[in-house]
Design a protein around this motif. Structure first.
Motif, PDB file in Angstrom:
ATOM      1  N   THR A  14       1.413   4.602  -8.874  1.00 41.55           N
ATOM      2  CA  THR A  14      -0.028   4.722  -8.646  1.00 41.55           C
ATOM      3  C   THR A  14      -0.399   4.319  -7.225  1.00 41.55           C
ATOM      4  O   THR A  14      -1.175   5.009  -6.550  1.00 41.55           O
ATOM      5  N   ILE A  15       0.163   3.199  -6.763  1.00 42.62           N
ATOM      6  CA  ILE A  15      -0.141   2.722  -5.406  1.00 42.62           C
ATOM      7  C   ILE A  15       0.328   3.747  -4.370  1.00 42.62           C
ATOM      8  O   ILE A  15      -0.361   4.015  -3.380  1.00 42.62           O
ATOM      9  N   THR A  28       0.832  -1.199   0.000  1.00 42.15           N
ATOM     10  CA  THR A  28       0.000   0.000   0.000  1.00 42.15           C
ATOM     11  C   THR A  28       0.868   1.251   0.000  1.00 42.15           C
ATOM     12  O   THR A  28       2.061   1.214   0.321  1.00 42.15           O
ATOM     13  N   ALA A  46      -6.814   4.584  -1.914  1.00 37.79           N
ATOM     14  CA  ALA A  46      -7.813   3.531  -2.069  1.00 37.79           C
ATOM     15  C   ALA A  46      -7.251   2.251  -2.671  1.00 37.79           C
ATOM     16  O   ALA A  46      -7.750   1.160  -2.378  1.00 37.79           O
ATOM     17  N   LEU A  47      -6.230   2.368  -3.524  1.00 40.44           N
ATOM     18  CA  LEU A  47      -5.713   1.193  -4.225  1.00 40.44           C
ATOM     19  C   LEU A  47      -4.553   0.557  -3.469  1.00 40.44           C
ATOM     20  O   LEU A  47      -3.710   1.243  -2.893  1.00 40.44           O
ATOM     21  N   HIS A  68      -3.123   4.828   2.626  1.00 42.58           N
ATOM     22  CA  HIS A  68      -4.130   3.771   2.557  1.00 42.58           C
ATOM     23  C   HIS A  68      -4.644   3.444   3.957  1.00 42.58           C
ATOM     24  O   HIS A  68      -3.917   3.575   4.960  1.00 42.58           O
ATOM     25  N   TRP A 127      -5.455  -3.715  -6.922  1.00 47.50           N
ATOM     26  CA  TRP A 127      -5.226  -3.470  -8.347  1.00 47.50           C
ATOM     27  C   TRP A 127      -4.040  -4.287  -8.819  1.00 47.50           C
ATOM     28  O   TRP A 127      -2.931  -4.143  -8.312  1.00 47.50           O
ATOM     29  N   ASP A 185       0.495   6.951  -4.556  1.00 46.31           N
ATOM     30  CA  ASP A 185      -0.303   8.185  -4.522  1.00 46.31           C
ATOM     31  C   ASP A 185      -1.768   7.938  -4.180  1.00 46.31           C
ATOM     32  O   ASP A 185      -2.527   8.897  -4.031  1.00 46.31           O
ATOM     33  N   SER A 186      -2.188   6.667  -4.065  1.00 39.97           N
ATOM     34  CA  SER A 186      -3.607   6.376  -3.913  1.00 39.97           C
ATOM     35  C   SER A 186      -3.961   6.006  -2.474  1.00 39.97           C
ATOM     36  O   SER A 186      -3.330   5.129  -1.880  1.00 39.97           O
TER      37      SER A 186
END
Length: 308
Positions: free
Chosen positions: A231-232, A168, A237-238, A172, A191, A234-235
């Motif tokens: 992506t992980i 994560t 949720a993912l 997260h 994801w 900065d997210s």
């Protein structure tokens, strides 16, 4: 060109007498004479002048001699290239960042003198085809355990059960957890754009999702590991799932978290596959190393699909 005849020609040239060459080659003088005569007929040139003192190279024989030596050296190199233990062991590791590559690196550190040729094939079907055809010597795959020798001579042995971890970003909801249970992941977006339906890894994670009610998304193009980590990171949720030995490196400011999954621990079942008639000695050494270094896991507290 008959290499036995070429070898006989070189032996006569070195010995200077047909009988001495016959003794070196452990054949009769008549056999030596027949081989040289056949070679001379094939080349359309006399190679020796017979004299009472032995055999003397003609001008054509002198011209042919260095090429004959080159032919014999080339033949020896060709034979050595496929002689057991003389060539590198070719092993498929699925991906160079994944656990099989780490297992193979550990083997090479323990046996630094061995030569390895590391390849990455797409899926188990491609690996099995390459094993059957002799294009590779061994492959690390997640496949159902073999019940003895397969019909096409492929053997397999389970060599490593790799714990699966949650990855994560710092924002997260599970980022601060010291560990999580698989059912606690239900409702969170996982994801994994690299999953391909029908592959052994795709089947494994499909079964994992079904067993614990997980949502695994594969939408979007797979641009590779680094864009996935971006992506992980900065997210909020993912998240994604990775093997414990998956080799990942990220900038410190991403502050990614690898979180163990326990209760039970999903493990990815890596097996080594090879052809039963493969006599490469390094293959035996690899199997022995993997057997000797395989970590023990408890009989309870782990999860694998039924097929594994």
């Amino acid at each position: 060109m008959d290499l036995d005849a070429v070898r006989t020609f070189v032996a006569v040239a070195d010995a200077g007498r047909f009988q001495d060459a016959a003794d070196r080659l452990a054949v009769t003088q008549q056999a030596v004479s027949k081989r040289v005569a056949a070679l001379e007929k094939d080349l359309g040139a006399r190679l020796f002048t017979r004299t009472p003192r032995g055999a003397r190279l003609t001008i054509d024989g002198q011209a042919f001699l260095p090429h004959a030596r080159d032919l014999l050296r080339a033949a020896e190199r060709a034979a050595a290239s496929v002689r057991p233990g003389s060539r590198a062991l070719r092993v498929d590791v699925i991906g160079r960042r994944l656990a099989p590559a780490e297992l193979l690196r550990a083997f090479h550190r323990a046996h630094p003198g061995v030569e390895l040729d590391v390849v990455t094939l797409f899926d188990a079907d491609a690996a099995l085809d390459a094993l059957r055809s002799g294009m590779i010597d061994a492959s690390f795959r997640a496949v159902p355990p073999a019940q003895g020798l397969s019909a096409d001579g492929i053997e397999s042995v389970r060599v490593y059960d790799e714990p699966v971890q949650l990855l994560t970003g710092p924002d997260h909801a599970l980022a601060t957890a010291r560990s999580v249970t698989p059912d606690r992941l239900a409702g969170h977006r996982i994801w994994m754009p690299g999953l391909v339906t029908g592959t052994e890894w795709g089947t494994y994670y499909d079964d994992l999702a079904a067993a614990f009610g997980l949502t695994i998304e594969v939408t979007g193009p797979d641009f590779g590991t680094d864009p996935l980590l971006d992506t992980i990171a900065d997210s909020p949720a993912l998240a994604t799932l990775v093997g414990e030995l998956t080799r990942l490196v990220w900038p410190s400011d991403q502050d990614l978290r690898r979180i163990p999954v326990h209760g039970p621990t999903p493990v990815y079942p890596h097996s080594l596959l090879w052809r039963a008639d493969n006599a490469h000695p390094v293959l035996d050494a690899l199997r022995s190393h993997l057997h000797r270094t395989r970590p023990d896991l408890p009989d309870t507290g782990t999860w694998t699909p039924n097929w594994a």
